[in-house]
Design a protein around this motif. Structure first.
Motif, PDB file in Angstrom:
ATOM      1  N   MET A  70       0.845  -1.200   0.000  1.00  0.00           N
ATOM      2  CA  MET A  70       0.000   0.000   0.000  1.00  0.00           C
ATOM      3  C   MET A  70       0.881   1.251   0.000  1.00  0.00           C
ATOM      4  O   MET A  70       1.880   1.325   0.716  1.00  0.00           O
ATOM      5  CB  MET A  70      -0.896   0.001   1.238  1.00  0.00           C
ATOM      6  CG  MET A  70      -1.942  -1.101   1.254  1.00  0.00           C
ATOM      7  SD  MET A  70      -3.172  -0.848  -0.045  1.00  0.00           S
ATOM      8  CE  MET A  70      -3.985   0.624   0.573  1.00  0.00           C
ATOM      9  N   PRO A  71       0.531   2.260  -0.816  1.00  0.00           N
ATOM     10  CA  PRO A  71       1.305   3.499  -0.798  1.00  0.00           C
ATOM     11  C   PRO A  71       1.135   4.226   0.526  1.00  0.00           C
ATOM     12  O   PRO A  71       0.125   4.076   1.215  1.00  0.00           O
ATOM     13  CB  PRO A  71       0.702   4.294  -1.952  1.00  0.00           C
ATOM     14  CG  PRO A  71      -0.684   3.761  -2.108  1.00  0.00           C
ATOM     15  CD  PRO A  71      -0.597   2.296  -1.765  1.00  0.00           C
ATOM     16  N   GLU A  72       2.120   5.042   0.863  1.00  0.00           N
ATOM     17  CA  GLU A  72       2.031   5.842   2.082  1.00  0.00           C
ATOM     18  C   GLU A  72       0.946   6.903   1.938  1.00  0.00           C
ATOM     19  O   GLU A  72       0.688   7.391   0.827  1.00  0.00           O
ATOM     20  CB  GLU A  72       3.372   6.528   2.369  1.00  0.00           C
ATOM     21  CG  GLU A  72       4.378   5.660   3.076  1.00  0.00           C
ATOM     22  CD  GLU A  72       5.467   6.520   3.701  1.00  0.00           C
ATOM     23  OE1 GLU A  72       5.859   7.537   3.091  1.00  0.00           O
ATOM     24  OE2 GLU A  72       5.924   6.169   4.798  1.00  0.00           O
ATOM     25  N   PRO A  73       0.320   7.305   3.033  1.00  0.00           N
ATOM     26  CA  PRO A  73      -0.640   8.414   2.963  1.00  0.00           C
ATOM     27  C   PRO A  73       0.042   9.689   2.483  1.00  0.00           C
ATOM     28  O   PRO A  73       1.238   9.894   2.724  1.00  0.00           O
ATOM     29  CB  PRO A  73      -1.118   8.553   4.418  1.00  0.00           C
ATOM     30  CG  PRO A  73      -0.769   7.266   5.084  1.00  0.00           C
ATOM     31  CD  PRO A  73       0.441   6.743   4.397  1.00  0.00           C
ATOM     32  N   VAL A  74      -0.713  10.552   1.814  1.00  0.00           N
ATOM     33  CA  VAL A  74      -0.135  11.799   1.302  1.00  0.00           C
ATOM     34  C   VAL A  74       0.017  12.843   2.409  1.00  0.00           C
ATOM     35  O   VAL A  74       0.682  13.863   2.211  1.00  0.00           O
ATOM     36  CB  VAL A  74      -0.977  12.368   0.139  1.00  0.00           C
ATOM     37  CG1 VAL A  74      -0.898  11.465  -1.075  1.00  0.00           C
ATOM     38  CG2 VAL A  74      -2.416  12.607   0.571  1.00  0.00           C
ATOM     39  N   VAL A  75      -0.582  12.597   3.561  1.00  0.00           N
ATOM     40  CA  VAL A  75      -0.383  13.441   4.738  1.00  0.00           C
ATOM     41  C   VAL A  75      -0.138  12.530   5.931  1.00  0.00           C
ATOM     42  O   VAL A  75      -0.907  11.597   6.172  1.00  0.00           O
ATOM     43  CB  VAL A  75      -1.597  14.360   5.011  1.00  0.00           C
ATOM     44  CG1 VAL A  75      -1.462  15.046   6.371  1.00  0.00           C
ATOM     45  CG2 VAL A  75      -1.738  15.409   3.923  1.00  0.00           C
ATOM     46  N   LEU A  76       0.939  12.807   6.648  1.00  0.00           N
ATOM     47  CA  LEU A  76       1.276  12.034   7.842  1.00  0.00           C
ATOM     48  C   LEU A  76       0.998  12.882   9.072  1.00  0.00           C
ATOM     49  O   LEU A  76       1.239  14.096   9.076  1.00  0.00           O
ATOM     50  CB  LEU A  76       2.752  11.635   7.823  1.00  0.00           C
ATOM     51  CG  LEU A  76       3.243  10.863   6.591  1.00  0.00           C
ATOM     52  CD1 LEU A  76       4.749  10.639   6.682  1.00  0.00           C
ATOM     53  CD2 LEU A  76       2.503   9.542   6.454  1.00  0.00           C
ATOM     54  N   VAL A  77       0.492  12.244  10.122  1.00  0.00           N
ATOM     55  CA  VAL A  77       0.195  12.959  11.367  1.00  0.00           C
ATOM     56  C   VAL A  77       0.819  12.205  12.528  1.00  0.00           C
ATOM     57  O   VAL A  77       0.633  10.983  12.665  1.00  0.00           O
ATOM     58  CB  VAL A  77      -1.326  13.102  11.600  1.00  0.00           C
ATOM     59  CG1 VAL A  77      -1.594  13.832  12.919  1.00  0.00           C
ATOM     60  CG2 VAL A  77      -1.988  13.835  10.440  1.00  0.00           C
ATOM     61  N   ASP A  78       1.562  12.919  13.347  1.00  0.00           N
ATOM     62  CA  ASP A  78       2.156  12.348  14.554  1.00  0.00           C
ATOM     63  C   ASP A  78       1.816  13.265  15.723  1.00  0.00           C
ATOM     64  O   ASP A  78       2.017  14.480  15.635  1.00  0.00           O
ATOM     65  CB  ASP A  78       3.674  12.219  14.393  1.00  0.00           C
ATOM     66  CG  ASP A  78       4.338  11.731  15.675  1.00  0.00           C
ATOM     67  OD1 ASP A  78       4.132  10.557  16.036  1.00  0.00           O
ATOM     68  OD2 ASP A  78       5.045  12.530  16.323  1.00  0.00           O
ATOM     69  N   ILE A  79       1.286  12.695  16.790  1.00  0.00           N
ATOM     70  CA  ILE A  79       0.924  13.476  17.975  1.00  0.00           C
ATOM     71  C   ILE A  79       1.763  13.015  19.154  1.00  0.00           C
ATOM     72  O   ILE A  79       1.780  11.827  19.500  1.00  0.00           O
ATOM     73  CB  ILE A  79      -0.575  13.336  18.301  1.00  0.00           C
ATOM     74  CG1 ILE A  79      -1.422  13.862  17.138  1.00  0.00           C
ATOM     75  CG2 ILE A  79      -0.917  14.099  19.592  1.00  0.00           C
ATOM     76  CD1 ILE A  79      -2.910  13.661  17.315  1.00  0.00           C
ATOM     77  N   GLU A  80       2.481  13.950  19.733  1.00  0.00           N
ATOM     78  CA  GLU A  80       3.332  13.650  20.882  1.00  0.00           C
ATOM     79  C   GLU A  80       3.428  14.884  21.758  1.00  0.00           C
ATOM     80  O   GLU A  80       3.634  16.000  21.266  1.00  0.00           O
ATOM     81  CB  GLU A  80       4.725  13.236  20.408  1.00  0.00           C
ATOM     82  CG  GLU A  80       5.657  12.808  21.519  1.00  0.00           C
ATOM     83  CD  GLU A  80       7.007  12.339  21.002  1.00  0.00           C
ATOM     84  OE1 GLU A  80       7.886  12.072  21.836  1.00  0.00           O
ATOM     85  OE2 GLU A  80       7.187  12.242  19.769  1.00  0.00           O
ATOM     86  N   ASP A  81       3.285  14.699  23.063  1.00  0.00           N
ATOM     87  CA  ASP A  81       3.406  15.793  24.030  1.00  0.00           C
ATOM     88  C   ASP A  81       2.498  16.970  23.680  1.00  0.00           C
ATOM     89  O   ASP A  81       2.889  18.130  23.759  1.00  0.00           O
ATOM     90  CB  ASP A  81       4.861  16.266  24.134  1.00  0.00           C
ATOM     91  CG  ASP A  81       5.785  15.171  24.642  1.00  0.00           C
ATOM     92  OD1 ASP A  81       5.329  14.323  25.429  1.00  0.00           O
ATOM     93  OD2 ASP A  81       6.961  15.150  24.225  1.00  0.00           O
TER      94      ASP A  81
END
Length: 266
Positions: free
Chosen positions: A1-12
């Motif tokens: 599967m291709p990677e999403p065109v927007v990546l989201v990471d939530i930390e702190d």
């Protein structure tokens, strides 16, 4: 599967949103534009997020609208949306790539931010730039007109005459020139870009969030003030209607004071 065109990471309590079409220099295809809107909307609604960082997958921040898709050279990457689902033109005429959310959005510009990509950057609350960042408004070179704030937000950031020069020439600004003109707040070595943006976000997170969000709304109101008197009035109303002692910081201070008095009595 291709990677999403927007990546989201939530930390702190910080959401890092990354445009992820590096092979196309993060050009704004319809798929990417919709995914960016959705990611920012979700971050705005997330009670675990107090600040957002927006950046691009190297080597670019955003090369603008995907002209191949717009021209029909390549097929549409997503179905269009109906009005009211975003992204779309606001009631004031501005085409919003980013929804207005309660949290500040720090643009971490890692490479070129051109035309529509420049407008995405201008819709952030403030900008931090890598030494590799470059900025340009090339609408006139392409024979199209801006609608996402290139004329208004750029003039607001660097002054009318400098904005006119950028738009009419299509010339690029280096990161250092952007800093001198006030377009960006900081320029850092490339590898330090996200760490610096995260430190700034952490400083914001550490403050009383009701105060942060009220101040952010206030600064947005000031952008619409016609005169200095009107601007001062807006600030005065905010100061007079803000209820002292209701903030999270004040509550923490009361708790510390109460504990101190209890320890003294014992």
């Amino acid at each position: 599967m291709p990677e999403p065109v927007v990546l989201v990471d939530i930390e702190d309590r910080v959401a890092t949103v990354t445009l992820n079409r590096p092979e196309a220099r993060n050009a704004l295809s319809r798929e990417l534009t919709l995914a960016l809107w959705d990611a920012m909307t979700e971050a705005g609604q997330n009670t675990d997020v107090d600040a957002v960082i927006l950046t691009g997958a190297d080597p670019a921040f955003c090369a603008g609208v995907d002209l191949k898709e717009v021209s029909g050279e390549t097929p549409p990457t997503a179905a269009p949306r109906t009005s009211g689902q975003g992204p779309e033109r606001d009631t004031n005429g501005l085409y919003r790539f980013l929804p207005v959310i309660g949290q500040p959005v720090i643009g971490a510009v890692n490479g070129v931010a051109v035309t529509g990509g420049l407008e995405v950057a201008l819709q952030c609350t403030f900008l931090v730039a890598s030494e590799r960042a470059r900025f340009a408004d090339t609408h006139a070179r392409l024979g199209i007109m801006p609608g996402g704030g290139a004329t208004v937000l750029l003039a607001q950031s660097i002054g009318l005459r400098r904005a006119v020069e950028m738009s009419l020439t299509g010339n690029f600004l280096t990161a250092a020139e952007a800093l001198d003109l006030g377009l960006v707040n900081h320029v850092v070595p490339h590898e330090e870009l996200l760490p610096r943006a995260r430190r700034l976000a952490a400083d914001i997170v550490s403050n009383d969030q009701r105060s942060v969000r009220r101040l952010l709304r206030h600064y947005r109101q000031l952008a619409n003030a016609a005169t200095l008197d009107e601007a001062h009035h807006v600030e005065g109303v905010m100061a007079e209607t803000w209820r002292p002692g209701t903030s999270q910081v004040a509550a923490r201070r009361r708790d510390v004071t109460a504990r101190g008095r209890a320890q003294t009595r014992t």
